[in-house]
Each structure stands twice: as structure tokens, then as C-alpha cells.
Design a protein around this motif. Structure first.
Motif, PDB file in Angstrom:
ATOM      1  N   GLU A   1      45.865  35.813  26.249  1.00  0.00           N
ATOM      2  CA  GLU A   1      46.059  34.878  27.480  1.00  0.00           C
ATOM      3  C   GLU A   1      47.188  34.327  27.804  1.00  0.00           C
ATOM      4  O   GLU A   1      48.034  34.517  28.718  1.00  0.00           O
ATOM      5  CB  GLU A   1      44.969  34.031  27.928  1.00  0.00           C
ATOM      6  CG  GLU A   1      43.324  34.663  27.976  1.00  0.00           C
ATOM      7  CD  GLU A   1      42.143  33.727  28.010  1.00  0.00           C
ATOM      8  OE1 GLU A   1      41.297  34.067  27.926  1.00  0.00           O
ATOM      9  OE2 GLU A   1      42.602  32.479  27.512  1.00  0.00           O
TER      10      GLU A   1
ATOM     11  N   LYS B   1      50.599  43.893  38.468  1.00  0.00           N
ATOM     12  CA  LYS B   1      49.378  43.723  37.748  1.00  0.00           C
ATOM     13  C   LYS B   1      49.196  43.596  36.258  1.00  0.00           C
ATOM     14  O   LYS B   1      50.313  44.548  35.719  1.00  0.00           O
ATOM     15  CB  LYS B   1      48.097  45.002  38.250  1.00  0.00           C
ATOM     16  CG  LYS B   1      47.901  45.267  39.630  1.00  0.00           C
ATOM     17  CD  LYS B   1      47.016  46.632  39.510  1.00  0.00           C
ATOM     18  CE  LYS B   1      46.210  46.634  40.946  1.00  0.00           C
ATOM     19  NZ  LYS B   1      47.459  47.210  42.068  1.00  0.00           N
TER      20      LYS B   1
ATOM     21  N   ALA C   1      44.463  41.491  36.236  1.00  0.00           N
ATOM     22  CA  ALA C   1      44.698  40.443  36.727  1.00  0.00           C
ATOM     23  C   ALA C   1      45.916  40.705  37.802  1.00  0.00           C
ATOM     24  O   ALA C   1      46.743  41.327  37.354  1.00  0.00           O
ATOM     25  CB  ALA C   1      45.179  39.320  35.914  1.00  0.00           C
ATOM     26  N   GLN C   2      46.095  40.255  38.976  1.00  0.00           N
ATOM     27  CA  GLN C   2      46.999  40.567  39.940  1.00  0.00           C
ATOM     28  C   GLN C   2      47.624  39.593  40.662  1.00  0.00           C
ATOM     29  O   GLN C   2      46.722  38.588  41.011  1.00  0.00           O
ATOM     30  CB  GLN C   2      46.757  41.729  40.811  1.00  0.00           C
ATOM     31  CG  GLN C   2      45.382  41.557  41.777  1.00  0.00           C
ATOM     32  CD  GLN C   2      45.276  42.658  42.448  1.00  0.00           C
ATOM     33  OE1 GLN C   2      45.511  43.774  42.573  1.00  0.00           O
ATOM     34  NE2 GLN C   2      44.170  42.326  43.433  1.00  0.00           N
ATOM     35  N   THR C   3      48.970  39.479  41.137  1.00  0.00           N
ATOM     36  CA  THR C   3      49.278  38.508  41.911  1.00  0.00           C
ATOM     37  C   THR C   3      50.929  39.116  42.376  1.00  0.00           C
ATOM     38  O   THR C   3      51.141  40.163  42.433  1.00  0.00           O
ATOM     39  CB  THR C   3      49.784  37.127  41.200  1.00  0.00           C
ATOM     40  OG1 THR C   3      50.396  36.133  42.042  1.00  0.00           O
ATOM     41  CG2 THR C   3      50.869  37.474  39.964  1.00  0.00           C
TER      42      THR C   3
ATOM     43  N   LEU D   1      45.046  32.951  35.473  1.00  0.00           N
ATOM     44  CA  LEU D   1      44.488  34.095  36.070  1.00  0.00           C
ATOM     45  C   LEU D   1      44.209  35.374  35.249  1.00  0.00           C
ATOM     46  O   LEU D   1      43.235  35.750  35.489  1.00  0.00           O
ATOM     47  CB  LEU D   1      45.992  34.619  36.818  1.00  0.00           C
ATOM     48  CG  LEU D   1      45.789  35.678  38.039  1.00  0.00           C
ATOM     49  CD1 LEU D   1      44.860  35.374  39.059  1.00  0.00           C
ATOM     50  CD2 LEU D   1      47.103  36.250  38.486  1.00  0.00           C
ATOM     51  N   ILE D   2      44.711  35.422  34.088  1.00  0.00           N
ATOM     52  CA  ILE D   2      44.292  36.459  33.105  1.00  0.00           C
ATOM     53  C   ILE D   2      42.902  35.776  32.500  1.00  0.00           C
ATOM     54  O   ILE D   2      41.912  36.545  32.459  1.00  0.00           O
ATOM     55  CB  ILE D   2      45.215  36.503  31.913  1.00  0.00           C
ATOM     56  CG1 ILE D   2      46.552  37.114  32.520  1.00  0.00           C
ATOM     57  CG2 ILE D   2      44.784  37.293  30.862  1.00  0.00           C
ATOM     58  CD1 ILE D   2      47.704  36.976  31.611  1.00  0.00           C
ATOM     59  N   LYS D   3      42.884  34.507  32.142  1.00  0.00           N
ATOM     60  CA  LYS D   3      41.600  34.058  31.693  1.00  0.00           C
ATOM     61  C   LYS D   3      40.362  34.367  32.734  1.00  0.00           C
ATOM     62  O   LYS D   3      39.150  34.611  32.242  1.00  0.00           O
ATOM     63  CB  LYS D   3      41.679  32.595  31.475  1.00  0.00           C
ATOM     64  CG  LYS D   3      40.498  31.970  30.925  1.00  0.00           C
ATOM     65  CD  LYS D   3      40.769  30.528  30.912  1.00  0.00           C
ATOM     66  CE  LYS D   3      39.553  30.056  29.825  1.00  0.00           C
ATOM     67  NZ  LYS D   3      39.846  29.762  28.488  1.00  0.00           N
ATOM     68  N   LYS D   4      40.437  34.176  33.818  1.00  0.00           N
ATOM     69  CA  LYS D   4      39.604  34.417  34.973  1.00  0.00           C
ATOM     70  C   LYS D   4      39.257  35.638  35.209  1.00  0.00           C
ATOM     71  O   LYS D   4      38.203  36.023  35.829  1.00  0.00           O
ATOM     72  CB  LYS D   4      39.752  33.491  36.245  1.00  0.00           C
ATOM     73  CG  LYS D   4      40.018  31.983  36.139  1.00  0.00           C
ATOM     74  CD  LYS D   4      40.127  31.227  37.413  1.00  0.00           C
ATOM     75  CE  LYS D   4      40.229  29.867  37.370  1.00  0.00           C
ATOM     76  NZ  LYS D   4      40.550  29.125  38.410  1.00  0.00           N
ATOM     77  N   SER D   5      40.149  36.634  35.036  1.00  0.00           N
ATOM     78  CA  SER D   5      39.685  37.988  35.136  1.00  0.00           C
ATOM     79  C   SER D   5      38.670  38.548  34.263  1.00  0.00           C
ATOM     80  O   SER D   5      37.934  39.449  34.638  1.00  0.00           O
ATOM     81  CB  SER D   5      41.058  38.800  35.016  1.00  0.00           C
ATOM     82  OG  SER D   5      41.516  38.834  33.559  1.00  0.00           O
ATOM     83  N   LYS D   6      38.672  37.844  32.978  1.00  0.00           N
ATOM     84  CA  LYS D   6      37.578  38.270  32.117  1.00  0.00           C
ATOM     85  C   LYS D   6      36.208  37.713  32.662  1.00  0.00           C
ATOM     86  O   LYS D   6      35.063  38.585  32.160  1.00  0.00           O
ATOM     87  CB  LYS D   6      37.845  37.424  30.896  1.00  0.00           C
ATOM     88  CG  LYS D   6      39.065  37.846  30.202  1.00  0.00           C
ATOM     89  CD  LYS D   6      39.150  37.115  28.933  1.00  0.00           C
ATOM     90  CE  LYS D   6      40.601  37.529  28.107  1.00  0.00           C
ATOM     91  NZ  LYS D   6      40.685  36.895  26.800  1.00  0.00           N
TER      92      LYS D   6
END
Length: 444
Positions: A258, A281, A310-312, A328-333
Motif C-alpha cells: 500500500e 487507476k 483504486a482510482q482518482t 485509497l489503495i488500502k480501502k480498495s481491498k
């Protein structure tokens, strides 16, 4: 390093596993258009034990017996006229191409092939165009060095199997090569049932927020000029300091994937000069074999991973604090649930003909540090170096790999290495960002 190709033989099952031509259906995950590629990688072995034994002979014999169980590897991929999806046609008497090759030097003289950016490494693995890969979706190359060390190079159509499926196959081969009378895990094919769409389909998770429909778009045909490879060291000292600072700033702890993934993602986009309003992404795969309900059988050797995103916006990625990107990467999991997997499969059922893609601006990341390659022991011990060569991954032509050092180079036991692919024009800027990281100037 000059690789000399000697001959190509065909290894067939030791006992005919079937007697009539038939067709096997692939799963909707196998048919993901981003997997219509040849995945190429190798394992390198030293030879200090069985110096008088020919590795090619041992591996070919083990493969022949293994094909009694994994006979679909002898098949041919083709597209169904009804829906353009791939299917596997199995014909009696077919086998797997195995190439014999040699290198005059010693494995140690080439640093145990630990320089992941060396272009000569490409010659250690079969390299055919996609049409040939459809005809022969699985091929091996055994390259023997002057010291007796050898490399097993693999080229497999990604629609046939993922990394976990490949591990099942090669562990079965290794068991037999070491003298076992049978394999410990029987393969399971039932792909269209185990990972097929629901009836009726249900799009309970909004996977469309990460995907686009564009029948004419081909992610691997996109090009922003020549692509360059670079492999660099990542020391534990730098990572520990970086993750510690992130925890101090935001109160959350992040994994290496992450935290470092966020830094590299931002550095890539910044160096590439992506317009601020463009959506970017971060793509990675997650193993769903134990995630889906019911769990897949232990012997399932097809694609059992789904892409996660994860995207922004590019401007947010570059301008926001780095811990927000890591978060953001952590929450995508959190999306890694059974409903995400089933909705992804159902989305493939409904929209496959419309051309499903993750679009442009995709940065693919994968972590090879803990995949258990060391268990693939043909009788000479586990491999000292394992390296992927594929540049097409998760809809990205510029993947990033986290890789372990060769076990033969103990002086680099601290940390790991990172292999990146970037447009040639973006590489100087990216290197400058990573040099800041090595000086622990993280720009939080």
C-alpha cells in the motif's frame, strides 16, 4: 549472454488420457480480454547435486506423466462463433513443445540472472506471437549452462491459468521428478460451473465504476513511445522510515504494498505528465479461491484472481498527501468480497460483446515476493531466481513488480527489488523521484 537454441521436441502424456476430440469451456475470468496474452517467466536452478543428470530429460519425463492429469495443456485455444469467447479444443495425440537450449557461461557469471532489466533474459523463455500461443497455449524451454545450472522458461496463455494455477502444475511436476508415484493434489477443471455467471445475472456490486465498454479499444496496442525497463533496490531501512512517517501523520498503518505502491504510482504519473483531469487507476489482482462462496476446490488451476482498482484524478494523485493515496489503495481491498467477484463475472456475461476494458491510465502492480516458488524442486533444490518477463498485465503495458532477490546473492538479503516499465521519456523524472526516496526525502 548468448542463448543457443538446439531443438524443439513434443512431450505427450505418458498414457493417453482421452480417446476422442472434445471441447472444454473456460470460465468468464479465463475469458477476461486482458488475459488474452502470453505470460512468460522463468525459474533458475544451480546444479551442485545431480551433475551427471540431464535436467531436460528429468523435466520432460515428469511433464509427460503430469500431462495425464493436466492434459488440457495439450489443447488448442479458439474462439467460439456464437459469442467470440475462447474455448479449448482437445485432440488425441497432441503434446507440449519443449525447447532445448544452452549457454556457454556459468550462472554465477551472469549474477544468477538477478538483473531483472537485462534484455538478454528474454531469450530464456519461448517467445511466439499470439496466434502461435493460441495453437500451443503452454510451452517450456530448458536452458542448460556450462556449469550444469539450468533455467526452466515458461510461456503460457494467461487464459489457461494464473500464477496459483501454475504453481499447482509445477509442484505436481516437481513431485514426480523427485520420484513420487502420484501427485498430491488432483487438478479440477470445472471452470464454467465454478466461476460462471449467476442465473439470472445480478450486478449487486457496481463494478462498472472501474470499467469501460469500448469494443474497439485494445489496451496492449496503446503506445506512448518506446518503453524502458528499470530494476532498483528497495531497502528495509527506507521502507520502515517511510511507513513510520505515514503512521505518524495520519494515524493509520499501511502494508509495504500500500505505502510503496502509492509512492511509485504517484511518481509514475507525475513523471509521465498525465493531464490533471485524466482519471488514473492503480490495478492489482487478488486471489479469490477462498473468498468466493463456496470456496474453490484445492485443485482448481484456472484463473482464480480478479482485478481490483483504486482510482482518482491525476491532479489529486500528485497533489494530495501521500497517505491519502495509500489509504485509497488500502480501502480498495474492502471490495474483496464474494459479491464483487460474482458481479464481475456477471458483468462479463452481460457486456463481453461490447468490449470490457479498464480504459487508459492503468498502472498494474503485482507482488511476487511471497508466491512460494521455492517449493518447485525437480531434485536440485528450489530455484535461486524467479523472474517474470511479461509486460502486459491487468490492462497495463507498464507493470510494476515487487520481486525477491536471488537466494544465491545473500549480500542483498536486506529488502527486495522493484522492476518497473515506463515510457522512455518518463524514466528520468521517475528515477529522480525514486532517488529522493532512497535519500528518505519522501515529500509527504
Amino acid at each position: 549472454m548468448q542463448v543457443i537454441l538446439k531443438e524443439t521436441t513434443t512431450v505427450c502424456p505418458s498414457s493417453p488420457p482421452f480417446s476422442h476430440e472434445h471441447v472444454l469451456a473456460l470460465s468468464h475470468l479465463d475469458n477476461d480480454r486482458n488475459l488474452n496474452v502470453s505470460f512468460r517467466y522463468f525459474r533458475a536452478y544451480v546444479n551442485k547435486i545431480n551433475t551427471n543428470t540431464d535436467p531436460l530429460q528429468v523435466i520432460s519425463a515428469a511433464l509427460s506423466t503430469t500431462l495425464n492429469h493436466y492434459y488440457p495443456l495439450t489443447g488448442t485455444l479458439r474462439r467460439r462463433a456464437s459469442d467470440d469467447r475462447l474455448e479449448l479444443c482437445c485432440i488425441p495425440g497432441k503434446g507440449v513443445p519443449v525447447i532445448r537450449a544452452t549457454v556457454e557461461g556459468t550462472l554465477s557469471s551472469f549474477n544468477y540472472l538477478d538483473n531483472s532489466a537485462d534484455k538478454n533474459l528474454e531469450n530464456l523463455v519461448p517467445d511466439w506471437d499470439l496466434e502461435d500461443v493460441l495453437k500451443n497455449p503452454f510451452a517450456l524451454q530448458v536452458t542448460v549452462f556450462g556449469c550444469g545450472a539450468f533455467v526452466v522458461g515458461v510461456a503460457v496463455h494467461h487464459g489457461i491459468q494464473d500464477g496459483m494455477g501454475g504453481s499447482l502444475l509445477f509442484n505436481a511436476m516437481a513431485e514426480l521428478a523427485r520420484g513420487a508415484n502420484s501427485i498430491s493434489v488432483e487438478p479440477v477443471w470445472d471452470r464454467s460451473t465454478l466461476l460462471g455467471p449467476r442465473k439470472p445475472v445480478q450486478l449487486g456490486f457496481p463494478v462498472e465504476q472501474f470499467l469501460k465498454l469500448d469494443k474497439g479499444f485494445s489496451p496492449y496496442a496503446q503506445s506512448d513511445g518506446p518503453v524502458e525497463k528499470w530494476c532498483f533496490d528497495m531497502k528495509e531501512e527506507w521502507l520502515n522510515r517511510f511507513k513510520g512517517l505515514l503512521a505518524e501523520r495520519c494515524g493509520s498503518k499501511f502494508t509495504t504494498f500500500e505505502a510503496l505502491g502509492a509512492y511509485i504510482w504517484r511518481a509514475r504519473v507525475k513523471a509521465s505528465g498525465v493531464p490533471g483531469e485524466e482519471k488514473v487507476k492503480f490495478a492489482y489482482s487478488i486471489n479469490v479461491r477462498r473468498l468466493v462462496k463456496p470456496a474453490l476446490p484445492a485443485g482448481y488451476w484456472g484463473n482464480g484472481c480478479v482485478p481490483m482498482f483504486a482510482q482518482t484524478l491525476a491532479k489529486d494523485l500528485v497533489e494530495k498527501p501521500i497517505w491519502e493515496i495509500a489509504d485509497l489503495i488500502k480501502k480498495s481491498k474492502f471490495n474483496a468480497i464474494d459479491e464483487y467477484v460474482r458481479s464481475y463475472i456477471d458483468f462479463q456475461e452481460v457486456h463481453y460483446h461490447e468490449g470490457i476494458t479498464a480504459g487508459t491510465g492503468v498502472s498494474g502492480f503485482t507482488d511476487w515476493r511471497h508466491l512460494g516458488h521455492s517449493t518447485v524442486d525437480f531434485g536440485w533444490g528450489g530455484p535461486v531466481t524467479v523472474l517474470p518477463l511479461t509486460r502486459h498485465l491487468l490492462g497495463s503495458t507498464e507493470p510494476t513488480y515487487f520481486l525477491p532477490y536471488s537466494s544465491a546473492t545473500q549480500e542483498k538479503a536486506d529488502g527486495f527489488k522493484v522492476l518497473v516499465h515506463l515510457p522512455e521519456k518518463a524514466m528520468p523524472g521517475f528515477k529522480a523521484e525514486m532517488e529522493k526516496f532512497s535519500r528518505m526525502e519522501f515529500g509527504l
